[in-house]
Design an enzyme around this catalytic site. Structure first.
Site, PDB file in Angstrom:
ATOM      1  N   ASP A 144      -4.492  -8.970  -1.856  1.00 54.35           N
ATOM      2  CA  ASP A 144      -5.374  -8.147  -1.033  1.00 54.35           C
ATOM      3  C   ASP A 144      -6.588  -8.959  -0.599  1.00 54.35           C
ATOM      4  OD1 ASP A 144      -6.891  -5.741  -0.122  1.00 54.35           O
ATOM      5  OD2 ASP A 144      -5.312  -4.657  -1.165  1.00 54.35           O
ATOM      6  N   HIS A 209     -11.655  -3.421   0.454  1.00 58.59           N
ATOM      7  CA  HIS A 209     -10.268  -2.944   0.400  1.00 58.59           C
ATOM      8  C   HIS A 209      -9.580  -3.348  -0.903  1.00 58.59           C
ATOM      9  CE1 HIS A 209      -5.945  -2.835   1.555  1.00 58.59           C
ATOM     10  NE2 HIS A 209      -6.302  -1.900   2.409  1.00 58.59           N
ATOM     11  N   SER A 535      -2.304   2.100   2.317  1.00 62.25           N
ATOM     12  CA  SER A 535      -2.923   1.114   1.415  1.00 62.25           C
ATOM     13  C   SER A 535      -3.385   1.761   0.120  1.00 62.25           C
ATOM     14  CB  SER A 535      -4.166   0.514   2.073  1.00 62.25           C
ATOM     15  OG  SER A 535      -3.855  -0.605   2.835  1.00 62.25           O
TER      16      SER A 535
END
Ligand SMILES: *[C@@H]1O[C@H](CO)[C@@H](O)[C@H](O)[C@H]1NC(C)=O
Ligand SMILES: *[C@@H]1O[C@H](CO)[C@@H](O)[C@H](O)[C@H]1NC(C)=O
Ligand SMILES: *[C@@H]1O[C@H](CO)[C@@H](O)[C@H](O)[C@H]1NC(C)=O
Ligand SMILES: *[C@@H]1O[C@H](CO)[C@@H](O)[C@H](O)[C@H]1NC(C)=O
Ligand SMILES: *[C@@H]1O[C@H](CO)[C@@H](O)[C@H](O)[C@H]1NC(C)=O
Ligand SMILES: *[C@@H]1O[C@H](CO)[C@@H](O)[C@H](O)[C@H]1NC(C)=O
Ligand SMILES: *[C@@H]1O[C@H](CO)[C@@H](O)[C@H](O)[C@H]1NC(C)=O
Ligand SMILES: *[C@@H]1O[C@H](CO)[C@@H](O)[C@H](O)[C@H]1NC(C)=O
Ligand SMILES: *[C@@H]1O[C@H](CO)[C@@H](O)[C@H](O)[C@H]1NC(C)=O
Length: 744
Positions: A144, A209, A535
């Site tokens: 990620d 994220h 996600s």
């Protein structure tokens, strides 16, 4: 060897609106003549040094010199697979792909990136039973944007040193003080060598994220977490005692390069991860041209399960990504919580809007104006209706709440910039993923919008106030409109997505490096934030896969997936008309997944049979297994789909009398024996489904039994989907497989 050319579309992280602006697919600029390619070679030389030397020798054949070869190579993959990444001209790439030693040359594409209450909602309460020792021996790898190691979600209180099998490392990097017993490994890959002004060459997470997905999968318990009081509760991952291994392969400007994703997979496999979680993707249909598919196959060979997000391109059909059968593909659902704001009009009438508005009003009422009436001049009236940039007269909106129709995201930022105090946006589409606003705002639907505009017209000095959002209970589950839908563009024989997990307004750790919307002028900074996207759904399943693995350390990736799929809670076509193409086997049920009764197991050989059956050329399969496969000499995979998958899919040809699919399956009893399972079939209208035998008797644990399912479907109208199911049932277990019949 066929030169496999890629379209130059980019990959992205799979999350949603506001933050997407900042990450949106920055593709490679076309200025450079030379681009990056990944060159796959045959079997491994004996040593790593031997591999690197052979890479240089092969590359030298198309370059002017050994020196030039050395300069153009950026990475040698020497562990799970034998390949290198290098900067090449198209001509050099063509020449390489014609060489005997070279299996395949892939052009490097850029992919993109595609949380408290959710655990209680799917039934993994704080009090769920755990095997703490085994859980703390489980390592979840996150590919990620990196991590924020200083947050409480990643403290290592009470954790001993990592398990002995762990071989990963962690150095000190810029702005990254090193690992602890929670984050046991951290690396980054940025092989294109381009530096980014907004990101840092370090595993540190600049976008938030990666921190969000990591804390969802395996974050510690953090009591009293919230976004300014919203969604308050105890934040936690599925496996709070498990370890995290961080591989930063996605970057703020460039997204996630195939060569970095592959390097991340290779490192995670070699380091000894148990689960690999990838909340990113990009369009691809060929299983041999996709870095996630290739990486996940090598992981599977080592017993490591890969979980990936389905993509955020729904509700359009056939948009599902990461659809290789050896990947667990996760769709996103809503939970039973939504965020509403009360809008109090001057008449003391209350109406309701949606979205995440963390701002409490300072006054009882503010003047209210329709954007249309606040136009700069007569020619900007059309744009002022949408409160478009530059269309509003600051003197007319200063200190007021402005009513606008929806045209683009973050209208509230435009209104704030010209002095407005708040924004009410009429937005009638896809209201199932609440937007987080950078200034006081809310979304109302058309009928509510009508009430407000009528009110504005009916009074001389209209006024209103937008209250801070509050939680409301809503019916759930439902698959998010943004969640990518099947059918699978990679194979019409495999149903994708596999399973659904929460992915709307998930609260999890974030970053303090930018505001929660990252829109200029936003003053909201928070350790925890709400995010939506597949996600966010993916790490729920990654964590649950680790949870299942902590109880069954020897299970294969296929067995873990089977347990998760056959115990999922069925969802309804009444809620999502795309049925299994939206939700797969249904909503994950973590505690039931621990004891599935029967599993549909598979090994590497099973997938090779499937690929041969799908028509893949046996020689190209060496990308996956290191040597060519002679598909003709292989035991053929049997039945309609040649794969022992926990779901079944039949595509019906139009204008034919009927289509028949014979599905061969083998289940393994993982419960106690002796035991007997009886079949229950649900056939939709126009479809006949039979199973043979209708009972399975197991004398002991791990015994296997074969059966066959025959699906006979009449011709159907195009784009029609009907669902059936097969359930194996004994007094203790229910083992359910969805059966989807569709016409394309
Ligand atoms: C498979 O690939 C090899 C090598 O490129 C080629 O010689 C062969 O003809 C291909 N076979 C088929 C069936 O396409
Ligand atoms: C990152 O590290 C550099 C060099 O040590 C330092 O100058 C900078 O302030 C740090 N930035 C952040 C955001 O922590
Ligand atoms: C919980 O968090 C809120 C806001 O962040 C804070 O005001 C409150 O004191 C905290 N409560 C506890 C018990 O820590
Ligand atoms: C969230 O905060 C509210 C108000 O402070 C409180 O009543 C509620 O118990 C909290 N919920 C949780 C799960 O902590
Ligand atoms: C409108 O909502 C506000 C804020 O929730 C509340 O205080 C008020 O009593 C409501 N008014 C009516 C008329 O329901
Ligand atoms: C519009 O929103 C209001 C308030 O949330 C709700 O009561 C109403 O049913 C919605 N109307 C439509 C057509 O969805
Ligand atoms: C009206 O406003 C726009 C900006 O929205 C501006 O470009 C245009 O020149 C203005 N027209 C007149 C006639 O003032
Ligand atoms: C593949 O196997 C078939 C059947 O065993 C055999 O006839 C054929 O020669 C083999 N092909 C190659 C390229 O080895
Ligand atoms: C399964 O079917 C057999 C034979 O029809 C029956 O005797 C048995 O009770 C059934 N078992 C269950 C669990 O329904």
């Amino acid at each position: 060897m066929v030169f496999q050319k890629f379209t130059n579309n980019s990959y992205s992280l799979l999350w949603l609106p506001s933050l997407l602006i900042l990450l949106s697919s920055a593709s490679v600029n076309g200025v450079e003549q030379k681009k990056f390619y990944i060159v796959f070679l045959g079997a491994h030389p004996v040593s790593r040094e031997g591999s690197i030397e052979s890479h240089l020798n092969i590359l030298s054949a198309v370059k002017q010199s050994h020196v030039e070869a050395k300069e153009s190579i950026v990475y040698s993959y020497t562990k799970s697979f034998n390949a290198f990444a290098a900067k090449l001209s198209e001509d050099e790439a063509n020449k390489l792909s014609a060489m005997n030693e070279v299996l395949s040359v892939l052009s490097n594409k850029y992919r993109k990136l595609h949380t408290t209450r959710s655990w209680d909602f799917i039934g993994l309460p704080l009090t769920a039973k755990r095997k703490l020792k085994q859980e703390s021996d489980t390592i979840v790898a996150i590919l990620d944007t990196g991590i924020t190691p200083e947050f409480r979600s990643f403290k290592d209180d009470g954790l001993g040193p990592p398990p002995a099998k762990w071989r990963g490392t962690c150095d000190k990097y810029v702005n990254f003080s090193g690992c602890n017993n929670k984050i046991v490994g951290a690396k980054y890959f940025k092989l294109d060598g381009r530096s980014e002004s907004s990101d840092i060459l370090s595993p540190i997470d600049v976008s938030g994220h990666g921190t969000h997905t990591a804390s969802t999968a395996a974050g510690n318990l953090v009591p009293n977490a919230s976004l300014f009081g919203l969604a308050n509760g105890t934040a936690r991952g599925a496996v709070p005692s498990a370890r995290l291994a961080i591989y930063k392969v996605c970057w703020k400007e460039d997204g996630c390069a195939d060569m970095d994703v592959l390097a991340g997979f290779e490192a995670a496999i070699d380091d000894g991860a148990d689960v690999i979680s990838v909340s990113l993707g990009g369009e691809n249909s060929n299983y041999l041209q996709d870095s996630i598919s290739i990486g996940a196959f090598h992981a599977m060979r080592k017993g490591i399960i890969t979980v990936a997000s389905a993509g955020n391109d729904g509700p359009t059909m056939a948009t599902v990504e990461n659809h290789a059968p050896w990947v667990v593909t996760v769709a996103a659902s809503g939970i039973d919580r939504d965020f509403h704001s009360t809008v109090e009009l001057g008449t003391r009438t209350n109406v309701s809007g949606e979205g995440v508005n963390t701002f409490s009003p300072k006054q009882k009422q503010y003047p209210l104006i329709n954007g249309m009436d606040a136009a700069r001049n007569s020619s900007s009236k059309d744009n002022a209706k949408f409160c478009a940039k530059g269309s509003l007269e600051p003197n007319k909106v200063k200190g007021k709440i402005v009513y606008c129709k929806f045209r683009t995201w973050s209208t509230e930022a435009v209104v704030k910039a010209v002095g407005g105090i708040g924004t009410i946006v009429e937005y009638d589409e896809f209201q199932d993923s609440p937007e987080t606003f950078m200034a006081p705002a809310t979304f109302v639907n058309r009928s509510t919008g009508q009430i407000i505009t009528n009110y504005i017209q009916s009074t001389r000095s209209p006024s209103a106030v937008i209250h801070k959002s509050h939680e409301v209970k809503i019916p759930a589950p439902f698959v998010a409109s943004f969640s990518s839908r099947g059918p699978n563009s990679g194979s019409q024989h495999v149903l994708k997505p596999d399973v659904t997990a929460p992915g709307i307004s998930i609260l999890a750790s974030f970053t303090l490096r930018h505001s929660i919307t990252s829109i200029e002028g936003d003053t909201q900074f928070s350790v925890f934030t709400l995010m939506s996207g597949t996600s966010m759904a993916c790490p729920h399943i990654s964590g649950i896969a680790a949870y299942v693995k902590s109880f069954h350390p020897n299970w294969t990736p296929a067995a873990i997936r089977s347990a998760i799929m056959t115990t999922a809670k069925p969802m309804s076509q009444k809620v999502n008309k795309e049925a299994e193409f939206a939700f797969g086997a249904g909503l994950v049920n973590p505690t039931r997944a621990l004891n599935p009764g029967l599993i549909y197991d598979m090994d590497e050989f099973g997938y090779v049979q499937f690929l041969c059956h799908e028509g893949y050329n046996g020689s190209t399969l060496s990308i996956l297994i290191g040597s060519p496969v002679n598909c003709t000499s292989l035991l053929p995979g049997i039945g309609h789909d040649a794969i022992n998958y926990p779901s079944m899919q039949l595509s019906v040809k139009r204008n034919t009398e009927s289509t028949i699919g014979v599905f061969r399956r083998r289940v393994t009893n993982v419960g106690p024996g002796p035991t007997m399972y009886n079949a229950t079939i649900k056939s939709p209208k126009g479809v006949e489904i039979t199973v043979k035998p209708t009972s399975l008797i197991f004398y002991h644990t791990l015994q296997k039994k074969n059966f066959k399912v025959v699906v006979k479907a009449k011709s159907m109208a195009s784009m029609k989907i009907v669902s059936g199911s097969l359930i194996w049932r004994n007094p203790r277990y229910i083992v359910r497989s969805p059966i989807v019949i569709y016409s394309s």
